[in-house]
Each structure stands twice: as structure tokens, then as C-alpha cells.
Design an enzyme around this catalytic site. Structure first.
Site, PDB file in Angstrom:
ATOM      1  N   SER A  41     -53.104 -13.918 -24.157  1.00 14.60           N
ATOM      2  CA  SER A  41     -53.305 -13.332 -22.835  1.00 14.60           C
ATOM      3  C   SER A  41     -52.041 -12.570 -22.457  1.00 14.60           C
ATOM      4  O   SER A  41     -51.062 -12.542 -23.202  1.00 14.60           O
ATOM      5  CB  SER A  41     -53.600 -14.426 -21.802  1.00 14.60           C
ATOM      6  N   LYS A  42     -52.060 -11.975 -21.267  1.00 16.98           N
ATOM      7  CA  LYS A  42     -50.901 -11.184 -20.825  1.00 16.98           C
ATOM      8  C   LYS A  42     -49.636 -12.016 -20.724  1.00 16.98           C
ATOM      9  O   LYS A  42     -48.535 -11.512 -20.918  1.00 16.98           O
ATOM     10  CB  LYS A  42     -51.207 -10.521 -19.486  1.00 16.98           C
ATOM     11  N   ARG A  43     -49.792 -13.308 -20.431  1.00 13.94           N
ATOM     12  CA  ARG A  43     -48.581 -14.137 -20.300  1.00 13.94           C
ATOM     13  C   ARG A  43     -47.886 -14.344 -21.648  1.00 13.94           C
ATOM     14  O   ARG A  43     -46.708 -14.702 -21.705  1.00 13.94           O
ATOM     15  CB  ARG A  43     -48.923 -15.490 -19.675  1.00 13.94           C
ATOM     16  N   GLY A  90     -47.640 -11.830 -23.758  1.00 17.18           N
ATOM     17  CA  GLY A  90     -47.207 -10.494 -24.168  1.00 17.18           C
ATOM     18  C   GLY A  90     -48.338  -9.646 -24.682  1.00 17.18           C
ATOM     19  O   GLY A  90     -48.121  -8.662 -25.384  1.00 17.18           O
TER      20      GLY A  90
END
Length: 490
Positions: free
Chosen positions: A258-260, A262
Site C-alpha cells: 500500500s502507499k504506506r 512506498g
């Protein structure tokens, strides 16, 4: 028992390798999608084949032109553009419907008049009885009846495939190995919706066939689709492609990326994080595939070594720190003029590109990304009086500024202004003052760069040149009062 063609079969051997990357333009080019494109590109190159791009834009509410542009831009940046102009799936809707009509005519599909309410009731009954819900439509054989008037007039319908009900479907997947699915688990899924538009399942199969795709390399989230798509392929009597379902990328903690973690768009790695395309290419290549202990793999080596069968069955783990370390390696190997042009936009307008290029050999060894490289170069173009960061300012004590005054006086008589000559001069001054060279270098670095870290101090002096160097030293000399007494000497 239905089975995909076994790898190495005579029929498959005669077909030229064709792969495809088929993103949906509903957002940026995801890092996982970029790796899928890479594996398709590499497999085609390694086997003397062709790599194609298909934009699956049938979701008209979510597909956007900016997303399509971002996909093309990201692929071109990575060197993964298609070998032919991209195919747009929505533009082929008539062809998809044509195939559905052929399946109907051959008795491999049927018009189903079940309403949404009827389907919902049957689904609820299955849940209440704690059994899997399967489409069991009374219309499955109605279209094959001799009396065509058996179909209700003016009632909406969908077109469903007549999926096999007995036996198993076997897929010899090039990554996952042999995958067996009971045909009883395959629904009579929809080919054409009630408005006549094709479903994803139909469109993908038709497009792959018409594009002569021999190898379908995609994420393993599509593995469940393969047995269903085979039902269409076999009903049409088309060649069966090889399948290779690649495990998805996970975060370093083992959870879905996910975006967390990267998981950004490819454009963000380029524009925001300052990653070089060759570094991202190399990093994505090694996410789930490797060649012994080789860490740095060129594009040419990747083509020579790549085999889809060597892709691991377990999810790869994305590690941003490893990507940055890899990027640092490629920065150090990169052409100096190229790096200067890449970071020019991150520096003040009008920055001297020639000076920036000359500085690259000493700047790039200290950076892991283009942002750090630009930060490291910023001192070259800073206006006087130079802004000081907190650590540099703390170094400029009265004693340190007095040392700067003496350095200014001594360097003012330096003629050659070479790294060797400057080093000899400052070493001589340090000996006269009875201090180590570091005692001079620390305040000198602060005065010249406004920071406590920089390339070697003699390299900094040479890059800035005589006049700029002496001016910056004078600004901080004489107790840090702006060098009013010595500025006239510059």
C-alpha cells in the site's frame, strides 16, 4: 479433463512468442503493474518475440486520459513501451459482441432472462443453506430448443457461457505449477450484459486471441480467471496460451503493498523520489526473480538471463531502503552531464550547468537520489551572505571566525588555486597554528557551504573558484561580523 497446452508442446513451439501488458487507466502506473510490464517485456525480448500494450479502458466512468498518458509516460521512462501502437479495448467492443454471437450460434452460450431479483433470491437461499452459490439457470438449454419462440418477448437478457459442469480444468502454470479447478466451481458467467456491452472476461480472451498472445503473464490475483477464460477459448477452438501468474508484491512487513509501504506511481519515484529508471528497472527485476547473487543487473544481462520459470511462488517484499541503495549505485555510474540536466530543475533558475557537471564526480558519491544530489549541489549557487544551518552556525564561534580570518589572508596569496596547492597551503597554516587540519576544515566548510557536510573541502574550494571562495570566507571571518574589514581584499 480440460488442460492448457503443456510447455514445450509441438503446437506451442511453432508460435512466435507474443506477450502483452494490459493496464486499466483508472489511475497511475502502479509499481506492481510496472513489474508485470517488465516481466512481459523481458520474456518477449529473451525469446525473440513481441511485447504489446493494451489499454483496458472499458470502465468508462473511471478511465481517464491523464491516466492513459501517465501509463505511457511511465512505461517509456522505464524503456518498456510497446513494440506496436497500443490497442484500446473499448474500441473493440463490436468485435467482442461478435464473438459472443458466434458462441450463441454454436450452442456454447445462451440468453439468460433471470432478473436481478431472481438472482438475489437464489443467492440468499444459498447463504441460508450455507452452500456455495452457483448459477443454475433454467435458460441454459432453452436457446437450443427447436422452438425459438420459447424466449420471452421484449424481456432483457444477458448472454452467459455454457461452462463445463463435469471434470476438471488443469492449467500448467509457468510460475505456479499445475493448478487444478473442479468444473463444478465454474459458473455460467456473463459474456454480454443486458445492454449488449461485453464483460471483462470476454473482452480479455478475444483481445488476447486477436493480438496472437502466446504467453499471458500477469498477477496471481488473476489466477481464478484463467479457468473461466479457458472455457471461452476452448468453446471457440482457439489456441490456448501459456499462463504465468506472478505473486503480488507485499510490503516489508509481509502485508499487501500500500502507499504506506512506498507503493506510489512510477511517476512519483521519478519526480518526487529522484529514482533513476535503470535503478527502478533493476530493482523491479529482482522482486521475485534473481540470478544467483548478482545484485546489479544491466538491461542486456536481464534479457540474456531472464526465464519466467525462475520467478518465485512467494510474494516479493518491497524494501524502499534497498531501492535507494541500488539507486545510489546507479547515480555513481551515471554520466555527469546527464545528472546535471536531471537536477537542474531542482536548483535556482539560471544555475551554471557547466559548473554543475564539473561538480558531479564529487557530488554524486554522496547521494542516493536526485533530491539528495540537488541538495548537495545547492551550495554552489547560493547567494551571499550564505544562509547557515543550525549546526554550521554553531561551529562559527569567535575563535573559529578568527581562524577563518587567517585562512582568508593566507589563501588570498594563493595563485594556482588547485586542490593540491590549496591542501599544501592549509596544512602549512595548521602547523603554524599548532592545530590539526580538521580544526581549519570545519569552520571553513561551514563558511563555504552553510553546512557541516560537503564534498572534500579542497574540491569545494576549487569548484567555487578563488573569488567566490574568498568572498564567502570573508563573510564569516572577523568574529562573524560580515568581513567588513577584509571584504575589500576579495
Amino acid at each position: 479433463m480440460a488442460s492448457a497446452s503443456a510447455p514445450g508442446s509441438p503446437a506451442a513451439e511453432t508460435r512466435k512468442v507474443v506477450t502483452r501488458f494490459a493496464p486499466s487507466p483508472t489511475g497511475y502506473l502502479h509499481i506492481g503493474g510496472a513489474r508485470t510490464a517488465l516481466f512481459n517485456w523481458l520474456f518477449a525480448r529473451a525469446n525473440g518475440g513481441k511485447y504489446l500494450l493494451r489499454i483496458e479502458d472499458t470502465d468508462r466512468t473511471r478511465s481517464t486520459e491523464p491516466a492513459i498518458a501517465a501509463i505511457h509516460d511511465g512505461l517509456e521512462w522505464l524503456g518498456l513501451g510497446g513494440d506496436e501502437p497500443a490497442v484500446f479495448q473499448f474500441a473493440r467492443s463490436a468485435r467482442h459482441a461478435e464473438v459472443a454471437g458466434q458462441l450463441l450460434a454454436a450452442g456454447h452460450a445462451y440468453r439468460c432472462y433471470l432478473t436481478q431479483d431472481e438472482l438475489a433470491a437464489r443467492r440468499a437461499a444459498a447463504q441460508a443453506e450455507r452452500r456455495p452459490f452457483r448459477i443454475d439457470s433454467e435458460w441454459r438449454n432453452a436457446d437450443a430448443a427447436a422452438d425459438p419462440t420459447s424466449a420471452p418477448a421484449d424481456k432483457p437478457f444477458v448472454v452467459r457461457i455454457k461452462a463445463p459442469k463435469e471434470g476438471e480444468t488443469v492449467i500448467d502454470d509457468l510460475v505456479q505449477g499445475r493448478v487444478t479447478v473442479s468444473n463444478a466451481e465454474i459458473d455460467d458467467f456473463v459474456l454480454l450484459r443486458s445492454d449488449g456491452t461485453p464483460t471483462y472476461m470476454l473482452a480479455v480472451v478475444v483481445d488476447d486471441h486477436d493480438m496472437e498472445v502466446t504467453h499471458v503473464i500477469r498477477g496471481d490475483d488473476h489466477l481464478n480467471n484463467a479457468s473461466r477464460q479457458l472455457a471461452i477459448i476452448r468453446s471457440m477452438g482457439w489456441p490456448v496460451p501459456y499462463y504465468a501468474h506472478v505473486p503480488l508484491i507485499h510490503g516489508a512487513d509481509g502485508t499487501k503493498l500500500s502507499k504506506r509501504h512506498g507503493a506510489l506511481g512510477v511517476d512519483a519515484y521519478r519526480d518526487e523520489m529522484g529514482i533513476l529508471p535503470e535503478a527502478l528497472f533493476n530493482y523491479l527485476l529482482r522482486l521475485g526473480w534473481g540470478h544467483g547473487d548478482d545484485e546489479f543487473i544491466s538491461r542486456e544481462q536481464a534479457i540474456a538471463w531472464f526465464d519466467i520459470a525462475d520467478v518465485g511462488k512467494s510474494p516479493a517484499r518491497f524494501d524502499l531502503a534497498k531501492l535507494l541503495n541500488l539507486n545510489g549505485h546507479y547515480l555513481r555510474d551515471a554520466d555527469d552531464a546527464r545528472l546535471a540536466s536531471l537536477i537542474a530543475s531542482r536548483l535556482p533558475a539560471g544555475s551554471d550547468i557547466a559548473l554543475l557537471t564539473n561538480a558531479m564526480p564529487v557530488l554524486k558519491v554522496r547521494a542516493k537520489d536526485l533530491g539528495e544530489l540537488a541538495e548537495g549541489a545547492a551550495f554552489l549557487f547560493a547567494a551571499r551572505p550564505l544562509p547557515m544551518d543550525a549546526k554550521a552556525d554553531a561551529l562559527l564561534t569567535p575563535d573559529a571566525c578568527d581562524i577563518l580570518d587567517q585562512i582568508h589572508l593566507r589563501l588570498g596569496g594563493e595563485n594556482g588555486w588547485t586542490s593540491e596547492g590549496l591542501e599544501a597551503t592549509l596544512k602549512s597554516l595548521a602547523e603554524e597554528l599548532g592545530v590539526g587540519l580538521g580544526k581549519l576544515a570545519q569552520p571553513l566548510r561551514a563558511a563555504l557551504t552553510g553546512q557541516t557536510t560537503s564534498p572534500g573541502i579542497f574540491d569545494v574550494l576549487v569548484l567555487l573558484g578563488r573569488d567566490e571562495s574568498l568572498g564567502r570566507i570573508a563573510d564569516q571571518a572577523i568574529g562573524g561580523q560580515g568581513g567588513a574589514a577584509t571584504a575589500t581584499q576579495v
